[in-house]
Design a protein around this motif. Structure first.
Motif, PDB file in Angstrom:
ATOM      1  N   ARG B 222       0.621  -0.828   0.009  1.00  0.00           N
ATOM      2  CA  ARG B 222       0.023  -0.393   0.183  1.00  0.00           C
ATOM      3  C   ARG B 222       0.806   1.585   0.184  1.00  0.00           C
ATOM      4  N   VAL B 241      -7.417   4.925  -3.606  1.00  0.00           N
ATOM      5  CA  VAL B 241      -8.305   4.920  -1.874  1.00  0.00           C
ATOM      6  C   VAL B 241      -9.089   4.063  -1.932  1.00  0.00           C
ATOM      7  N   GLY B 245      -6.496   2.035   0.475  1.00  0.00           N
ATOM      8  CA  GLY B 245      -7.245   2.756   1.214  1.00  0.00           C
ATOM      9  C   GLY B 245      -6.316   3.756   2.319  1.00  0.00           C
ATOM     10  N   PRO B 246      -6.215   4.727   3.368  1.00  0.00           N
ATOM     11  CA  PRO B 246      -6.173   5.832   3.698  1.00  0.00           C
ATOM     12  C   PRO B 246      -4.335   5.555   3.870  1.00  0.00           C
ATOM     13  N   GLU B 247      -3.647   4.385   3.790  1.00  0.00           N
ATOM     14  CA  GLU B 247      -2.427   4.290   4.359  1.00  0.00           C
ATOM     15  C   GLU B 247      -1.996   3.677   2.728  1.00  0.00           C
ATOM     16  N   LEU B 248      -2.379   4.174   1.581  1.00  0.00           N
ATOM     17  CA  LEU B 248      -1.931   4.430   0.014  1.00  0.00           C
ATOM     18  C   LEU B 248      -0.818   5.257   0.775  1.00  0.00           C
ATOM     19  N   LEU B 269      -8.110  13.578  -1.261  1.00  0.00           N
ATOM     20  CA  LEU B 269      -7.685  12.389  -0.824  1.00  0.00           C
ATOM     21  C   LEU B 269      -8.117  13.101   0.569  1.00  0.00           C
ATOM     22  N   ASP B 270      -8.260  13.777   1.152  1.00  0.00           N
ATOM     23  CA  ASP B 270      -8.191  14.672   2.024  1.00  0.00           C
ATOM     24  C   ASP B 270      -9.987  14.382   2.571  1.00  0.00           C
ATOM     25  N   ALA B 274      -7.430  10.418   2.986  1.00  0.00           N
ATOM     26  CA  ALA B 274      -6.066  10.044   3.036  1.00  0.00           C
ATOM     27  C   ALA B 274      -5.020  10.701   3.272  1.00  0.00           C
ATOM     28  N   SER B 275      -4.984  11.687   3.779  1.00  0.00           N
ATOM     29  CA  SER B 275      -4.949  12.785   4.371  1.00  0.00           C
ATOM     30  C   SER B 275      -2.759  12.843   4.315  1.00  0.00           C
ATOM     31  N   LYS B 276      -2.698  11.665   4.480  1.00  0.00           N
ATOM     32  CA  LYS B 276      -1.286  11.504   4.730  1.00  0.00           C
ATOM     33  C   LYS B 276      -0.902  11.154   3.008  1.00  0.00           C
ATOM     34  N   THR B 277      -2.041  10.485   2.177  1.00  0.00           N
ATOM     35  CA  THR B 277      -1.468  10.202   0.454  1.00  0.00           C
ATOM     36  C   THR B 277      -0.672  11.695  -0.180  1.00  0.00           C
TER      37      THR B 277
END
Lengths: 432, 432
Positions: B222, B241, B245-248, B269-270, B274-277
């Motif tokens: 991921r 996503v 998932g958000p770990e992308l 994304l947010d 997925a704010s950390k992608t």
């Protein structure tokens, strides 16, 4: 650096795509990749195909040996199944391409690679590096040769580019009509004639110019080229003819106003009876400066920086794109194309002919997604380079050089204007 | 091509000068050659020294073996005495140089070679090819790194330059602050971190984007980077996503209006959690485009063509000039210089220090023909690279990378303007 294999002259993403395709079961889908240029460098009228022979050599050396595989697995770039697949890799597909020395235009399918996706996808960087570099150099060289109007040009740019790029540049320049190169490795590896006699350092080594000239004449004979601009040109020319007599081969000018100095030196040489002594000029020349010297009494040019940097276009901007693939391991090929802004790609495997009129002049570059029926004067452009993994397209460099001259002779006069303009002939696309 | 020796990466005139000097009895005169730039590329504020380590490797492999000598004699380039001299050639002199990663300015004596004339004159092309190329790339890279303001940059230009120049470019870019490279050989040969996941071809290979993304996630995990601009960006991001998932890890944009699209993708994304992608952008970026994206929500850049072509300055225009030599085999060194129009050279062996003020900022590049007495904050610039033929100046690439950052921190703010201007500090010459 270990250069026994070219396998790692590859971008990492090609091997991660391979890994994904092997894991996902799509690696064996039949695929066609093509090399083409979306556009020529700004204002250029034609491009020159070069590097095909070097690519075939590099393809032959593209093997994943133990050290390469150790690196890839130790870095976690490929997993074990991918490493196993790579360890037995030999390209087994088919490649067609434009012949070296021929011309290309926007959309010309310079290279057509048909193989399993896995076998073809990992050749992207190798093919593009070689073709982008060599085509950029040959394309610049061809303009310089035309500007020189039959006067010889020595390639001497090795010092201004990567040491191996210098060797390839000498090859590409020769292919496009340069006469010789300063680069000795290009002489050994590709049979390009070499040239060169002395630099200012040789004059400065000696107590005076007369000593330096005498040492050079003693070692290299009267047919040598003496460099006459270290101190005072007129005095150097007088000393040169005094020592060598009218059999002096040539004098070289490397600085100052080359046109004006060439006129002065020609008059001086003639007045001294050295009417056969040639004048060679060097020093930051490009196609425009060469053209500007056409009325000066110059017998030859040396070109360095502008040649090896592509005279403003150091790369040919060729791309390697998937244009067709099967939907299963056995299915027929289907055209594919990306759909993104500003970078149009045309799907489907291509064929190409240069459409020639009955006057022998090129009218258009015909690119089609089906094998075309060429007209009476048309010239099919794709030749077989690799058949079932066997290289069948090698040829002597001299053939490429002769082909380039023939291909140029088909172009209309506007192709040879140095000013910016459209491609010399349009590219016409036809769908099957 | 036989690459077991670098000896023929040489211009023919170096060997004909050697031949003349051997025949004329001047070959053993002690001599000093220097590498320097008469000027920086138009408008650049500083140059970056690069290639020193590669030059030392190439010097070690500079041996005239049997095949090389056979070529030279069979072509009549050297005579038997010269061939005999070359067959036992090993450089036995001294070389000092600027350290890799340090900066240079017009007239900086980047390399100082002291040896017999014969031993030194034949290193011209080898030294210049390597330093001209690597310095041009590192100098462009440094500006891009500054423009990126701490965001990582991936070097991905191999496909747009000669295949071996690509490896050297990756090394030079890393030295100047790039984070990683796509080039696998640079990873193996120089330990540059490698990066890359997939191209549009991978998406097009699959029956749809979802299949392609799933295959990549299955193979690479991921944390991978999914390329989302093959068809419709918003739809691709949603699918990405949905699958990862958000770990992308990241998404990559390679076309379109990168700033606008990055804003849209960040918001999407947010909104999907997925704010950390991260968002990686690529596609014809140079230092100006990177600077233009500074306000966009971009987490990293990939730079190709503009890096490997030196962003408009593909060569550093360094020259290798004889600046001093003895008048006999035993005599003292005397300054020498050519006297030609437009190409001034300063005779005499040089020393150099960077003159630093008490605020730690550089004031001038001091170049003198006698060993200087440095001020309290001044930094001597020449280090010993080769002593009596033995290479003593090797260092890890990481040291050069750290040095570059330190050297930049000494420069005044005007050095970092992307606009054209004068060198960041003046060069002051002092005669002994």
């Amino acid at each position: 650096m270990d250069l026994s294999t070219t396998a790692l002259l590859t971008d990492r993403y090609e091997l991660t795509m391979l890994r994904g395709a092997l894991a996902g079961g799509t690696a064996a889908r039949r695929a066609v990749f093509e090399v083409f240029a979306r556009h020529l460098p700004a204002g250029r009228r034609y491009g020159v195909v070069a590097g095909i022979g070097r690519f075939l050599d590099a393809l032959e050396a593209f093997r994943f040996d133990g050290p390469a595989l150790d690196f890839l697995t130790s870095q976690g770039i490929v997993d074990e199944p991918t490493a196993a697949w790579l360890s037995s890799y030999r390209f087994s597909g088919n490649i067609w391409g434009y012949s070296e020395g021929d011309l290309y235009f926007p959309g010309s399918p310079i290279l057509v690679v048909e193989a399993d996706f896995a076998e073809a996808v990992i050749l992207e960087t190798l093919a593009l590096s070689i073709l982008n570099h060599d085509a950029a150099i040959a394309s610049a060289a061809s303009r310089m040769v035309h500007a020189a109007g039959g006067r010889p040009i020595i390639e001497m740019g090795s010092r201004r580019t990567h040491e191996m790029a210098g060797v390839a540049s000498a090859r590409a320049a020769y292919l496009a009509g340069f006469t010789s190169t300063s680069n000795l490795e290009a002489g050994r590896s590709y049979g390009v004639p070499t040239a060169g006699t002395s630099a200012h350092a040789f004059t400065l080594l000696h107590d005076n110019e007369r000593h330096a000239f005498r040492a050079q004449l003693d070692a290299l004979g009267r047919d040598t080229t003496l460099l006459v601009d270290t101190y005072d040109v007129a005095r150097a020319v007088a000393v040169a003819v005094d020592l060598a007599g009218p059999e002096l081969g040539a004098v070289r000018l490397d600085s100052g106003d080359l046109a004006e100095t060439a006129h002065e030196v020609r008059a001086q040489l003639d007045s001294l009876g050295a009417s056969k002594t040639r004048i060679i000029v060097t020093g930051d020349l490009d196609e425009y400066a060469i053209a500007g010297l056409s009325a000066a009494p110059v017998d030859g040019y040396g070109v360095g920086t502008s040649l090896v940097t592509g005279s403003g276009a150091p790369t040919a901007a060729l791309v390697y794109k998937l244009v067709a693939r099967a939907e299963s391991d056995e299915g027929p090929l289907r055209p594919v194309a990306k759909r993104s802004v500003g970078k149009p790609s045309r799907g489907g495997r291509k064929w190409a002919v240069r459409h020639i009129g009955d006057d022998g002049k090129a009218i258009a570059e015909m690119v089609a997604t089906a094998e075309p029926a060429p007209g009476p004067y048309d010239r099919p452009l794709l030749t077989e380079l690799v058949r079932d993994g066997e290289i069948v397209g090698r040829e002597p460099l001299a053939e490429a050089r002769a082909r380039h001259e023939r291909a140029l002779s088909e172009l209309p006069p506007r192709a040879f204007q140095l000013s910016r303009g459209d491609p010399a002939i349009p590219t016409e696309f036809r769908d099957a």
